[in-house]
Design a protein around this motif. Structure first.
Motif, short mmCIF file in Angstrom:
data_model
loop_
_atom_site.label_atom_id
_atom_site.label_comp_id
_atom_site.label_asym_id
_atom_site.label_seq_id
_atom_site.Cartn_x
_atom_site.Cartn_y
_atom_site.Cartn_z
N TYR A 111 0.83 -1.19 0.00
CA TYR A 111 0.00 0.00 0.00
C TYR A 111 0.88 1.24 0.00
CZ TYR A 111 -4.33 -2.49 1.23
OH TYR A 111 -5.44 -3.31 1.23
N GLN A 135 0.65 5.17 1.30
CA GLN A 135 -0.14 6.05 2.15
C GLN A 135 0.46 7.44 2.14
OE1 GLN A 135 -0.47 5.10 6.35
NE2 GLN A 135 -2.39 6.26 6.53
N GLY A 144 -1.74 11.87 5.99
CA GLY A 144 -3.10 12.28 6.28
C GLY A 144 -4.17 11.64 5.43
N PRO A 162 -4.52 4.43 3.24
CA PRO A 162 -3.64 3.67 2.34
C PRO A 162 -4.37 3.27 1.06
CG PRO A 162 -3.56 2.82 4.58
CD PRO A 162 -4.73 3.76 4.53
N ILE A 181 3.52 0.53 2.80
CA ILE A 181 3.19 -0.45 3.83
C ILE A 181 3.01 -1.82 3.20
CG2 ILE A 181 1.64 -1.01 5.72
CD1 ILE A 181 0.71 1.93 5.63
N GLY A 238 2.92 -4.21 8.27
CA GLY A 238 4.26 -3.75 8.60
C GLY A 238 4.19 -2.30 9.07
N THR A 239 5.25 -1.81 9.66
CA THR A 239 5.25 -0.42 10.16
C THR A 239 5.56 0.58 9.06
OG1 THR A 239 7.53 -0.72 10.86
CG2 THR A 239 5.82 -1.02 12.53
N ARG A 256 9.08 5.07 5.11
CA ARG A 256 8.75 6.44 4.72
C ARG A 256 9.73 6.89 3.67
NH1 ARG A 256 5.64 10.09 7.38
NH2 ARG A 256 5.61 8.69 9.18
N ARG A 312 3.50 6.06 13.29
CA ARG A 312 3.43 4.64 13.67
C ARG A 312 2.62 3.84 12.66
NH1 ARG A 312 4.33 4.27 19.22
NH2 ARG A 312 4.49 2.03 18.86
N GLY A 313 2.64 2.53 12.84
CA GLY A 313 1.89 1.66 11.95
C GLY A 313 0.42 1.60 12.33
N LEU A 314 -0.34 0.86 11.53
CA LEU A 314 -1.77 0.73 11.75
C LEU A 314 -2.06 -0.32 12.83
CD1 LEU A 314 -2.61 0.87 8.03
CD2 LEU A 314 -3.83 2.22 9.69
N PHE A 359 -5.14 8.97 14.03
CA PHE A 359 -5.75 8.92 12.71
C PHE A 359 -6.52 7.61 12.63
CE2 PHE A 359 -6.43 10.40 8.63
CZ PHE A 359 -6.01 9.56 7.62
N LEU A 410 -8.92 4.90 10.70
CA LEU A 410 -9.23 4.44 9.36
C LEU A 410 -10.22 3.29 9.41
CD1 LEU A 410 -5.59 4.50 8.04
CD2 LEU A 410 -7.46 5.66 6.88
N PHE A 458 -9.44 1.03 2.03
CA PHE A 458 -9.52 1.93 3.17
C PHE A 458 -10.33 3.17 2.85
CE2 PHE A 458 -6.63 0.15 6.29
CZ PHE A 458 -5.90 -0.74 5.55
N GLY A 459 -10.93 3.72 3.90
CA GLY A 459 -11.55 5.03 3.79
C GLY A 459 -10.47 6.10 3.83
N SER A 460 -10.91 7.34 3.75
CA SER A 460 -9.95 8.45 3.70
C SER A 460 -9.44 8.86 5.08
CB SER A 460 -10.58 9.65 3.01
OG SER A 460 -11.81 9.97 3.63
N ARG A 477 -8.97 12.40 11.27
CA ARG A 477 -7.92 12.88 12.18
C ARG A 477 -8.60 13.39 13.45
NH1 ARG A 477 -2.94 11.96 12.46
NH2 ARG A 477 -2.73 12.35 10.24
#
Lengths: 112, 114
Positions: free
Chosen positions: A36, A38, A41, A44, A89, A103-104, A107, B42-44, B88, B90, B105-107, B110
């Motif tokens: 993905y 992302q 803001g 993904p 990701i 995964g984390t 960037r 950070r990750g999801l 954030f 999602l 995923f949605g947008s 925040r």
């Protein structure tokens, strides 16, 4: 334990250059793997999805590879553009469950 | 085609106030629905998932709850927000019946708790 590890954590490259992002996973049983993108803001967005029988899949300038034996995947970006700046990701689906393991991320920043 | 809607996009709430985030999916039926939280840098983190109306599975203990009042509607709630709830959020969907079809995923929302 099901885990997905990505490297590098962050990467800075010049516009026009190529780069490769890595993903190692210990997920079992494995079903499929997604990459993905992302943007900051945003949610993904899927780039590629690969099952265990697929070795390579391309989506424009993005090419993903998968080695199910070594449990490694890579995402190669060709001729990078400023718009490629984002987090990438790697996500692995655990077969027989309803969940993905994330995964984390890496960037990526592309500089002019 | 299938689409996923999530709102609001941005929310600033005081500590102790309630929360309600909504997610809806169009163009499919009986989707699996997910709520994730992503802290800055950070990750999801999977919070909740649902495989059908009224069915909610919680992944981590927390100050939040989820509900699925309709087939394609997934709501994330809190009675009293904490500072640590900032992040954030999602929503995502997929169709397990077709392997891993979807997982879109949605947008995102925040949320800042002040």
């Amino acid at each position: 334990k099901n885990q997905v590890e990505q490297s590098p954590q962050s990467l800075i490259i010049l516009e026009g250059k190529n780069c490769t992002l890595q993903c190692n996973y210990t997920v079992s049983p494995f079903s499929n793997l997604r990459w993905y993108k992302q943007d900051t803001g945003r949610g993904p967005v899927s780039l590629t999805i690969m099952t265990f029988s697929e070795n390579t899949k391309s989506n424009g300038r993005y090419t993903a590879t998968l080695d199910a034996d070594t449990k490694q995947s890579s995402l190669h970006i060709t001729a990078s553009q400023l718009s490629d700046s984002a987090s990438y990701i790697c996500v692995v689906w655990v077969s027989g469950t309803y969940k993905y393991i994330f995964g984390t991320g890496t960037r990526l920043k592309v500089l002019a | 085609s299938q689409t996923i809607h999530q709102w609001p996009a941005t929310l600033v709430q005081p500590v102790g106030s309630p929360l309600s985030l909504e997610c809806t999916v169009e163009g499919t039926s009986n989707p699996n629905l997910y709520w994730y939280r992503q802290a800055a840098g950070r990750g999801l983190q999977l919070l909740f998932y649902s495989v059908g109306i009224g069915q909610i599975s919680s992944e981590v203990p927390q100050n939040l709850s989820a509900s699925r009042p309709q087939d394609r509607q997934f709501i994330l709630s809190s009675k009293k927000l904490l500072l640590s709830d900032s992040g954030f959020y999602l929503c995502a969907w997929n169709l397990f019946s077709r392997g891993s079809y979807g997982y879109t995923f949605g947008s995102g929302t925040r949320l800042t708790v002040v």
